[in-house]
Design an enzyme around this catalytic site. Structure first.
Site, mmCIF file in Angstrom:
data_model
loop_
_atom_site.group_PDB
_atom_site.id
_atom_site.type_symbol
_atom_site.label_atom_id
_atom_site.label_comp_id
_atom_site.label_asym_id
_atom_site.label_seq_id
_atom_site.Cartn_x
_atom_site.Cartn_y
_atom_site.Cartn_z
ATOM 1 N N ASP A 128 35.560 45.520 41.937
ATOM 2 C CA ASP A 128 36.912 45.972 41.599
ATOM 3 C C ASP A 128 37.022 47.471 41.836
ATOM 4 O O ASP A 128 36.486 47.969 42.831
ATOM 5 C CB ASP A 128 37.234 45.592 40.143
ATOM 6 C CG ASP A 128 38.696 45.181 39.975
ATOM 7 O OD1 ASP A 128 39.560 46.069 40.026
ATOM 8 O OD2 ASP A 128 38.965 43.972 39.811
ATOM 9 N N HIS B 163 42.144 48.866 36.609
ATOM 10 C CA HIS B 163 42.039 47.422 36.801
ATOM 11 C C HIS B 163 40.607 46.936 36.612
ATOM 12 O O HIS B 163 40.356 45.918 35.949
ATOM 13 C CB HIS B 163 42.557 47.037 38.184
ATOM 14 C CG HIS B 163 42.838 45.577 38.332
ATOM 15 N ND1 HIS B 163 41.881 44.677 38.747
ATOM 16 C CD2 HIS B 163 43.954 44.860 38.094
ATOM 17 C CE1 HIS B 163 42.407 43.460 38.774
ATOM 18 N NE2 HIS B 163 43.663 43.543 38.379
ATOM 19 N N SER C 233 44.650 37.436 38.390
ATOM 20 C CA SER C 233 43.483 38.314 38.425
ATOM 21 C C SER C 233 42.943 38.585 37.039
ATOM 22 O O SER C 233 41.807 39.052 36.906
ATOM 23 C CB SER C 233 43.814 39.631 39.118
ATOM 24 O OG SER C 233 44.591 40.453 38.277
#
Length: 1040
Positions: free
Chosen positions: A203, A234, A400
């Site tokens: 990520d 994120h 996600s």
């Protein structure tokens, strides 16, 4: 006089030359490539990934390339790119080269020819939007990836039934910790917390001193930015859902060892080479689980896809988000759509499928096969609480965040198995077996929305704690009586005479990374009546890595044409795996798939519809543009164009109206027209074999088949303007066709005197009170007398659509509305034809208003000869044929269409979706004498070229008698027969290859012969005049 004779003498040569030259492409600049105004030139150098056949030290690969590419012409054209990352200390299977664009083709060809090189690909750019779909990059900024998560209220998105809707709804119930909803405390109470489990998070990174994590083992940076920290938040959020220890936003497995792989920059950009290095490093250091909250539609990106296979083959369990492109069907993202990856969909707290969650089925298998069930499981995905970038908690929504929910569960379950037994017991197949078998099926959604169902942590724990390696099939059942879960199978029963129904199941082999099917699968009916069902099988030759497929081809035998009832039974197959280390014999396991098939008597012909899937081309791999040019945020036609993907609402409507719809994934020669009322052809992009054109003409005129054709836009200038430079492949992307392949459709319709044009029409119109939107459709420019043709005032946008991405803005367009013909219906011999110029009103992808009412009227006409009084009014009937004096659309000569076509350069054959009696042949009534077809406009290399021939159709005496009877009894049939009589072939005998070739050269040869005769005649006359003049002069001289 001498000059005139010379000109006459040149005419034969000119005529023959014109016959040889290719037709013009219709493209204004002759190419859709880099040429053209407004194009940004590519940079002087581009990066390429060179994959080798084996792992070696980077220095060895470099020395090998230096030695092999030492030629003076190539030495200065490429440069080795150093990759300074943690993987540099280990052997690698690829290199990155920077190649000058001026010599790109030569260098790439030279590298590909090397013995140790596997292949060469562009170092693709991966661009991801974390917060919303509106941030998705425009064309040219890299590979398309779905938006994966968003904060707060949901952004407005397109749905299946309207151009835009506002989500904007907040949950009324209080948010709960996702760990509590799945009962993680029960396993924590047993001492299972993810200890000694290596978790790779691919990520945006994580901060080393984040207070929510107790066990950050390693942080690695694979980007070109000099930081290990997460500056977007994120990656931190994903890690928090998996392994956070904060009381407000706890993770599932707080003791999991976190390995943070920073593969995205702050601008959310990544490259193939970054992923490949990071994947190799994950394999080297022995990761157990890997979470990848990204995805995209390109399942043919081989370096990426094959590296994922290698990763799972090395016993790393990959979990990935299925995508946020819902509620549309056929929108699964890669790598979550791979069978070796655990693909995760999303639900809300009310156990409803999240509207944004992508739906199945997989589209890898189209057109000849049928898609697999995906997602595998669903988990909570709306307003999930996780860690902020530095401290505190926040909420995110999207698949996600559903993916790390499942990844956290996997880490927790992984720790259930004693550490010394984990690698021998747990693997990607075993973990998927525990998840799908333990999942709870939700009552409303079908299997292509929820997969096996909602994740159930405790049930999966019960399966794993005493797990013994075995093989299984997913799904374990095919039940035609269980609706809506087994949609679409439960929506339409089987019957004799139909195309085979294909069900594609996944084989999960928990015994080993490689396996085989031991014996032919066996169909065992529960009762004798089950022998009416014929079952054929196709399956993986090698089950690797960990997974394979088993496709059932189901067909009711002819003797069951009047049977009504349920057929029960099961399919069994045995999987074996080579002996593991320390074992003396192979591992074997028997799998069972239970069938419950509903069968009805064969429906009447008028209610049977055949859907043409074979002539559809989708992305990947070709650049097939979207059908509606009014849509700004989706440039590709990638949803499969199947009855069970973006046409699923149409399928349900037809079933509700009492129709039975079957799918044809093979050429038009592979179905018996006498069984069907209508051939439904919607949004087709491929070409047609000559045999298909001939057979379809005979099917309509002589066998009474009806055709309902829905076309799309086709405009060469617009296609050229939609060309863009793709930074990920370092090449120009140009559409291989328009929304539909109008030149091919015109060839198909030519025997009936019908042709479509190249206008792009947009607007609204009404028929008998039914309001319909016409979105980027085409017009009808040729239609025979006696037919019924409807015209409406529509806006022509052929010019306004020619911006850099071919977008239409109807509100700002200056084009005036013009009367255009868009709907035509006619009778042709025994059959009927209906043509409509737009398919967007049937396609769920970007539908504004549907035209199901019009389709029902058309089907009543094509299938049952019912004429609606409004559509078949006298005012609409043509007294004279319509023939607009325009140049019909031509093919693009600058596109190698054979790369993407199932027709051009391919062999005519009925594939495995065909009825068993014609499978592997060329179809009904076609002699096995033909070869492949190629387009005359595209000049292929000699090595790949093949003669463009017409196949002879058998001309039996019985066939001649039937044609003669039809010609005598039905004037319409004779009229249409006359339309195909060229150069005196009035007797309706089939044209063989020699006659066809002669007919193509006859006119220029006759003209050339006439010119030559004229030239010789003039020369003879000239010589005679000279003799006369000479004799007169001699006589005058003698007289003097």
């Amino acid at each position: 006089m001498e000059k005139r004779l010379a000109y006459v003498a040149l005419l034969p040569v000119l005529l023959l030359t014109l016959r040889i030259l290719p037709l013009p492409s219709g493209s204004p600049n002759g190419s859709g490539g880099a040429g053209g105004e407004g194009k940004t030139l590519p940079p002087p150098a581009s990066r390429y990934v060179v994959r080798f056949l084996e792992y070696r030290r980077a220095e060895e690969h470099r020395e090998y390339l230096d030695g092999e590419l030492r030629g003076a012409a190539l030495a200065a054209s490429w440069r080795w790119v150093e990759r300074r990352n943690p993987a540099a200390a280990f052997p690698t299977d690829f290199a990155v080269l920077e190649i000058r664009d001026a010599h790109r083709e030569a260098v790439v060809a030279a590298v590909r020819a090397l013995g140790r090189v596997r292949d060469v690909h562009a170092d693709a750019t991966y661009s991801r939007s974390v917060l919303s779909a509106a941030d998705r990059p425009p064309p040219g900024r890299g590979k398309l990836f779905t938006a994966m998560s968003f904060e707060g209220e949901e952004e407005g998105r397109e749905t299946a039934n309207s151009s835009s809707v506002t989500w904007g709804r907040r949950l009324l119930l209080q948010r709960s910790q996702v760990t509590s909803l799945f009962g993680a405390e029960r396993l924590w109470g047993k001492g299972f917390t993810g200890k000694k489990v290596k978790m790779a998070i691919f990520d945006t990174g994580i901060r080393a001193d984040h207070p929510h994590f107790r066990n950050i083992k390693e942080r690695t940076n694979w980007t070109n930015e000099d930081t290990l920290n997460d500056n977007l938040g994120h990656g931190t959020f994903v890690a928090g859902v998996i392994a956070g220890q904060d009381a407000e936003c706890p993770g599932f497995a707080p003791d999991t060892e976190i390995y943070a792989f920073r593969v995205f920059t702050d601008a959310q950009i990544s490259y193939t080479s970054w992923f490949l290095d990071a994947f190799n490093y994950a394999i080297t250091i022995g990761m157990d689980v890997l979470n990848l909250s990204i995805g995209g539609p390109d399942y043919l990106d081989l370096p990426f896809v094959e590296k994922v296979w290698e990763l799972t083959a090395n016993n790393i369990i990959m979990v990935s988000a299925i995508g946020n492109d819902g509620p549309l069907y056929g929108t699964l993202n890669n790598p979550a759509d791979q069978s070796d990856v655990i693909g995760v969909g999303g639900i809300d707290y009310n156990n409803h499928i999240a509207s944004f969650s992508s739906r199945g089925m997989t589209t890898w298998e189209l057109p000849h096969g049928y898609g697999r069930v995906k997602p595998d499981v669903v988990a909570y995905s709306r307003d999930i609480i996780g860690s902020k970038i530095s401290t505190g908690c926040k909420t995110l929504s999207g698949t996600s965040v559903a993916s790390p929910v499942v990844a956290g569960v996997v880490c927790l379950l992984f720790s259930v198995i004693p550490e010394d037994k984990r690698k021998s017991v747990l693997n990607p197949a075993a973990m998927k077996q525990a998840l799908v078998e333990g999942a709870s099926k939700l009552p409303g959604p079908n299997m292509y929305e929820q997969g096996a169902g909602k994740l159930d942590l405790w049930q999966s724990y019960e399966i794993l704690k005493n797990y013994q390696p075995r093989a299984s099939i997913f799904p374990t059942t095919l039940d035609f009586t269980d609706c809506p879960y087994f949609w679409p199978f439960c929506r339409q029963p089987m019957y004799a005479g139909a195309m085979p129904v294909i069900f594609n199941a996944t084989i999960l082999n928990g015994m080993g990374v490689i396996g085989y099917v031991k014996d032919q699968p066996l169909w065992q009916p529960s009762e004798d009546i089950g022998n009416l069902l014929s079952v054929h099988f196709t399956y993986s030759d090698v089950i690797w890595p960990w997974t394979g497929y088993l496709a059932l081809h189901l067909q009711v035998k002819d003797e069951g044409s009047q049977f009504s009832g349920i057929i029960n039974g099961n399919v069994t197959l045995t999987i074996y795996t080579p002996a593991a280390h320390g074992e003396s014999s192979p591992r074997t396991s028997t799998c069972v798939l239970y069938l419950k098939i509903k069968v009805v008597p064969t429906p009447v012909r008028s209610k049977r519809i055949l859907w043409d899937q074979y002539h559809n081309i989708k992305y990947p791999s070709g650049y097939v543009p979207r059908d509606s040019l009014n849509v700004h945020n989706d440039i590709l036609d990638w949803h499969g164009d199947h009855l069970h993907t973006n046409f699923h609402i149409l399928f349900n409507m037809l079933r509700d109206a009492g129709y039975y719809i079957e799918t044809l994934g093979s050429p038009l020669t592979c179905f018996d027209a006498s069984n069907y009322g209508t051939l439904l052809m919607v949004d087709l992009e491929d070409e047609y074999f000559d045999e298909e054109i001939q057979k379809l003409r005979d099917d309509v005129i002589h066998k009474g088949l009806g055709i309902a054709l829905f076309a799309e836009w086709y405009h060469v200038d617009t296609m050229v303007k939609m060309t863009f430079f793709d930074e990920n492949t370092r090449s120009w992307w140009t559409p291989i066709t328009g929304g539909a392949n109008i030149p091919a459709l015109n060839e198909l319709l030519a025997p009936f005197g019908i042709a479509l044009g190249d206008k792009i029409l947009t607007g609204d119109f009404s028929i008998n009170g039914e309001q319909t939107h016409y979105a980027s459709g085409t017009d009808i420019v040729q239609f025979p007398a006696g037919g019924f043709l409807h015209s409406f005032q529509l806006q022509e946008n052929s010019k306004s659509a020619q911006d850099h991405i071919g977008t239409i803005d109807p509100e700002n367009s200056q084009e005036k509305n013009k009367l255009s013909s868009i709907l035509g219906m006619m009778e042709a011999g025994e059959g009927r034809i209906a043509v409509y110029g737009d398919s967007n009103c049937l396609d769920s992808s970007h539908m504004v208003t549907n035209c199901y009412w019009l389709l029902r009227k058309i089907l009543e006409f094509t299938g049952d000869r019912v004429k609606d009084p409004v559509l078949f009014s006298k005012a609409a009937q043509l007294k004279f044929p319509v023939f607009e004096n325009i140049h019909q659309p031509s093919r693009r000569s600058d596109v190698n269409f054979s790369t993407y076509s199932t027709v051009i350069g391919k062999e005519l054959i009925c594939h495995q979706d065909s009825r068993f009696e014609v499978r592997g042949t060329k179809g009904y009534g076609v002699q096995p004498t033909g070869t492949t077809r190629k387009l005359p406009e595209y000049q292929m290399d000699e090595s790949s070229s093949s003669p463009n021939v017409t196949i002879q159709i058998p001309d039996s005496r019985q066939d001649k008698v039937e044609r003669l009877q039809i010609n005598l009894s039905t004037p319409d049939a004779a009229k249409f027969d006359d339309k195909r009589d060229y150069f005196g072939f009035i007797g309706h005998e089939e044209v063989d290859i020699g006659m066809l070739m002669a007919s193509q050269w006859m006119v220029p040869c006759l003209a050339a012969t006439a010119c030559l005769m004229l030239y010789l005649s003039c020369r003879v006359q000239q010589k005679r005049r000279r003799r006369r003049k000479g004799s007169v002069a001699s006589r005058l001289t003698s007289m003097v």
